[in-house]
Structures are given as structure tokens and as C-alpha cells.
Write a protein that holds these residues in place. Structure first.
Motif, PDB file in Angstrom:
ATOM      1  N   SER A  44     -57.902 -44.128 -35.165  1.00 24.53           N
ATOM      2  CA  SER A  44     -57.390 -42.763 -35.302  1.00 24.53           C
ATOM      3  C   SER A  44     -58.509 -41.731 -35.339  1.00 24.53           C
ATOM      4  O   SER A  44     -58.243 -40.534 -35.188  1.00 24.53           O
ATOM      5  CB  SER A  44     -56.533 -42.645 -36.568  1.00 24.53           C
ATOM      6  N   PHE A  45     -59.734 -42.180 -35.530  1.00 23.23           N
ATOM      7  CA  PHE A  45     -60.884 -41.266 -35.539  1.00 23.23           C
ATOM      8  C   PHE A  45     -61.719 -41.384 -34.264  1.00 23.23           C
ATOM      9  O   PHE A  45     -62.834 -40.868 -34.209  1.00 23.23           O
ATOM     10  CB  PHE A  45     -61.775 -41.554 -36.748  1.00 23.23           C
ATOM     11  N   THR A  46     -61.190 -42.070 -33.240  1.00 27.37           N
ATOM     12  CA  THR A  46     -61.926 -42.259 -31.991  1.00 27.37           C
ATOM     13  C   THR A  46     -61.209 -41.559 -30.845  1.00 27.37           C
ATOM     14  O   THR A  46     -60.102 -41.046 -31.005  1.00 27.37           O
ATOM     15  CB  THR A  46     -62.056 -43.762 -31.660  1.00 27.37           C
ATOM     16  N   GLY A  58     -63.805 -37.924 -35.149  1.00 25.02           N
ATOM     17  CA  GLY A  58     -63.512 -37.393 -36.471  1.00 25.02           C
ATOM     18  C   GLY A  58     -62.037 -37.082 -36.645  1.00 25.02           C
ATOM     19  O   GLY A  58     -61.172 -37.873 -36.286  1.00 25.02           O
ATOM     20  N   TRP A  59     -61.741 -35.878 -37.155  1.00 22.56           N
ATOM     21  CA  TRP A  59     -60.366 -35.487 -37.458  1.00 22.56           C
ATOM     22  C   TRP A  59     -59.661 -34.834 -36.280  1.00 22.56           C
ATOM     23  O   TRP A  59     -58.572 -34.279 -36.435  1.00 22.56           O
ATOM     24  CB  TRP A  59     -60.355 -34.532 -38.646  1.00 22.56           C
ATOM     25  N   GLU A  60     -60.250 -34.897 -35.090  1.00 22.34           N
ATOM     26  CA  GLU A  60     -59.685 -34.202 -33.938  1.00 22.34           C
ATOM     27  C   GLU A  60     -58.286 -34.697 -33.583  1.00 22.34           C
ATOM     28  O   GLU A  60     -57.406 -33.897 -33.235  1.00 22.34           O
ATOM     29  CB  GLU A  60     -60.616 -34.373 -32.733  1.00 22.34           C
ATOM     30  N   ASN A  61     -58.066 -36.018 -33.643  1.00 19.45           N
ATOM     31  CA  ASN A  61     -56.739 -36.549 -33.307  1.00 19.45           C
ATOM     32  C   ASN A  61     -55.671 -36.039 -34.263  1.00 19.45           C
ATOM     33  O   ASN A  61     -54.537 -35.757 -33.848  1.00 19.45           O
ATOM     34  CB  ASN A  61     -56.762 -38.076 -33.337  1.00 19.45           C
ATOM     35  N   TYR A  62     -56.034 -35.898 -35.536  1.00 23.71           N
ATOM     36  CA  TYR A  62     -55.073 -35.391 -36.519  1.00 23.71           C
ATOM     37  C   TYR A  62     -54.789 -33.913 -36.265  1.00 23.71           C
ATOM     38  O   TYR A  62     -53.651 -33.454 -36.425  1.00 23.71           O
ATOM     39  CB  TYR A  62     -55.601 -35.602 -37.933  1.00 23.71           C
ATOM     40  N   SER A  63     -55.815 -33.186 -35.862  1.00 25.03           N
ATOM     41  CA  SER A  63     -55.622 -31.775 -35.537  1.00 25.03           C
ATOM     42  C   SER A  63     -54.720 -31.622 -34.315  1.00 25.03           C
ATOM     43  O   SER A  63     -53.809 -30.783 -34.294  1.00 25.03           O
ATOM     44  CB  SER A  63     -56.984 -31.121 -35.270  1.00 25.03           C
ATOM     45  N   LYS A  64     -54.964 -32.450 -33.289  1.00 24.54           N
ATOM     46  CA  LYS A  64     -54.111 -32.415 -32.096  1.00 24.54           C
ATOM     47  C   LYS A  64     -52.677 -32.805 -32.424  1.00 24.54           C
ATOM     48  O   LYS A  64     -51.726 -32.226 -31.898  1.00 24.54           O
ATOM     49  CB  LYS A  64     -54.662 -33.364 -31.027  1.00 24.54           C
ATOM     50  N   LEU A  65     -52.535 -33.793 -33.280  1.00 27.18           N
ATOM     51  CA  LEU A  65     -51.215 -34.311 -33.615  1.00 27.18           C
ATOM     52  C   LEU A  65     -50.298 -33.220 -34.146  1.00 27.18           C
ATOM     53  O   LEU A  65     -49.133 -33.109 -33.730  1.00 27.18           O
ATOM     54  CB  LEU A  65     -51.350 -35.443 -34.647  1.00 27.18           C
TER      55      LEU A  65
END
Length: 297
Positions: A44-46, A58-65
């Protein structure tokens, strides 16, 4: 002396053998459950797409989500589904348990009838209710054949109402299980307490409101935890009943995670949604387990 040594060796073997037998299963659980949980958290951090990748984001996937409209729809649907599912199952389960606790005739027949739906898989339940709710072959068509031409029940085709068909199917399957939990709680209440209250002039309503229902607090808590867990990870029922449609109207986090991981080739975002689901379940389970262990101590 030799006899004492042999007894000591035999005792150690008896203590060691169960650990040896359980060791392979324990190792497999560590690898395929907790190991893959940790791997999913890492993904989830890749920048993983179709295949796992190890480029750190980092937290980019969570931000996109949280900028994806489908995720907002999935979260909204989960809130509607989970709240109605938990409340309705709890109310129906409690009412059925109180009904059966009256020592009625045929209890031995009614109890397995109420419990039977829980023996079915969610795939079977979803498929059966899909046929039942389909306007072309289900209840609406049956009513038309019986002469009630004005009857309409096309929720499963309606974007605004389709999520409630999932609630109906899920409640049908789980209410009997909740009933069994409450019935066990009712049968475990000390009759002396109830007799004392009746001697003091308590009515049946007061008996349930002030004594019986408060004593069922552990059953309420257990039902809440189990139903919450089932609601959050609901996937097979949604896929079998509506397929996430019409359009994206009945998508939930579990279907979103599968879609983004395996069909849209966005494994990093899919892993992030899975981690959020895991954290939600943990937020429910951990306090419950902590309270249970603390109570036992």
C-alpha cells in the motif's frame, strides 16, 4: 534412578509432542495470514500496478484513494448497509429469541428453521435473492400472474434502492444466528432473579426492560462485533446479488478493493483500501478482545 529418568523423559515428550504437531499449522498461519497482511501493508506504500513493485510512494496511494469517487460511494454504501444490517438483525434476533423463550410448542422445529439460512453460503443467498427480486421472474412477476398488475418491486434495478436489497438478503441470512446468541443468553439468566422481581410486582415489560435486556449486554456486544465484521468484509453477497450495480450503485469497500487490484491494475490503491478495511475491523475487534480478557482476569 534410571526409572526416574525415563519418567522424566516421557513427561517431557508428552509436553513437547503437542507443540511439535501444531508447529506446521502455526507456521503456515504466520506465513499465509499474518505474513501476507504485512506484505499487503507494504504494497500500500508502493507504486505497484499490475504486479507488485517496490518503488516507495509513501502515503500517496491513500491520498489518491480518498480522491476517487467510487471509494466515496463504497464507504457510503457500507455505512448504509452496516447500520441497517446490524440494527435490524439485532432487533429481529432479539424478538425471535424472546418468542422462543416462552416455551412454545414446536420450538424444536422452529429453531432450526430460523437457523437454516446461516448454513447457506452468501453466494447461494445472493443468487436466490437475485432471482426472487428480479422483476422479470421474481416476486413482481408472480404478483402480476396472480392478477395484481399494479404491483411493482424493482429495487434491484434502481440505483437508489439497490443497496437495500443487499440489506434484505443479509438480514434474512443472519437474523437466526443472532437469535441463537440471544436465546443462549436468555436461557443463562438466573430464574431466581426473575422470580424475585415478579414477587416485587414487576410487570413483564418492566422485567424485560430493567432486568433481562440489561443482562443480555454480552450477547448484544458479541452480536455487534460479529455483524460488523461480516458487514465490512461483505463481498460474495454483493457480487452474487447485484454485481456491484446497477453501474457502481452497490459497490462496497471489498468490491472496490477487488476491482482496483485485479481488474484495473492499481494494486497499490487496492492494497491501501484493504488496509483501511483491516484497520476498521481491528478498531472493532481489539477493544472487544481487550474487554473480554480483562473481564476474565
Amino acid at each position: 534412578m534410571n526409572r526416574a529418568n525415563s519418567v522424566d523423559i516421557r513427561t517431557r515428550l508428552q509436553e513437547f509432542l503437542p507443540k511439535l504437531v501444531l508447529a506446521p499449522s502455526f507456521a503456515l498461519v504466520l506465513l499465509f495470514v499474518y505474513g501476507f497482511i504485512l506484505f499487503t501493508i507494504y504494497l500500500s506504500f508502493t507504486d505497484s500496478r499490475m504486479l507488485p513493485s517496490y518503488g516507495w510512494e509513501g502515503w500517496e496511494n491513500y491520498s489518491k484513494l480518498f480522491r476517487i469517487r467510487e471509494w466515496d460511494t463504497a464507504i457510503t454504501n457500507l455505512a448504509i448497509f452496516a447500520s441497517l444490517y446490524i440494527v435490524i438483525c439485532t432487533v429481529i434476533g432479539l424478538m425471535l429469541a424472546i418468542f422462543l423463550d416462552q416455551k412454545i410448542r414446536g420450538e424444536g422445529l422452529l429453531r432450526p428453521i430460523f437457523l437454516y439460512p446461516m448454513a447457506l453460503s452468501f453466494i447461494v443467498t445472493g443468487t436466490a435473492w437475485k432471482w426472487f427480486l428480479d422483476p422479470g421472474i421474481g416476486i413482481e412477476n408472480t404478483m402480476h400472474l396472480w392478477g395484481w398488475e399494479s404491483f411493482e418491486f424493482g429495487w434491484i434495478k434502481d440505483r437508489d434502492m439497490a443497496i437495500y436489497t443487499i440489506v434484505i438478503a443479509a438480514v434474512w441470512q443472519s437474523s437466526g444466528f443472532v437469535m441463537a446468541m440471544f436465546l443462549a443468553g436468555l436461557r443463562g439468566i438466573d430464574n431466581e432473579i426473575l422470580k424475585a422481581a415478579q414477587m416485587d410486582g414487576a410487570t413483564n415489560f418492566q422485567l424485560y426492560r430493567r432486568i433481562i435486556i440489561p443482562l443480555l449486554r454480552p450477547a448484544f456486544l458479541s452480536a455487534f462485533v460479529i455483524l460488523s465484521h461480516l458487514a465490512i468484509k461483505s463481498y460474495d453477497l454483493v457480487i452474487a446479488l447485484t454485481g456491484g450495480g446497477p453501474g457502481n450503485a452497490t459497490a462496497v469497500p471489498a468490491t472496490f478493493m477487488y476491482s482496483y487490484t485485479f481488474t484495473r491494475n492499481q494494486m497499490g490503491i487496492g492494497a491501501a483500501s484493504a488496509v483501511i478495511m483491516l484497520m476498521t475491523i481491528a478498531a472493532i475487534m481489539v477493544p472487544y478482545l481487550y474487554a473480554e480478557l480483562r473481564e476474565k482476569k
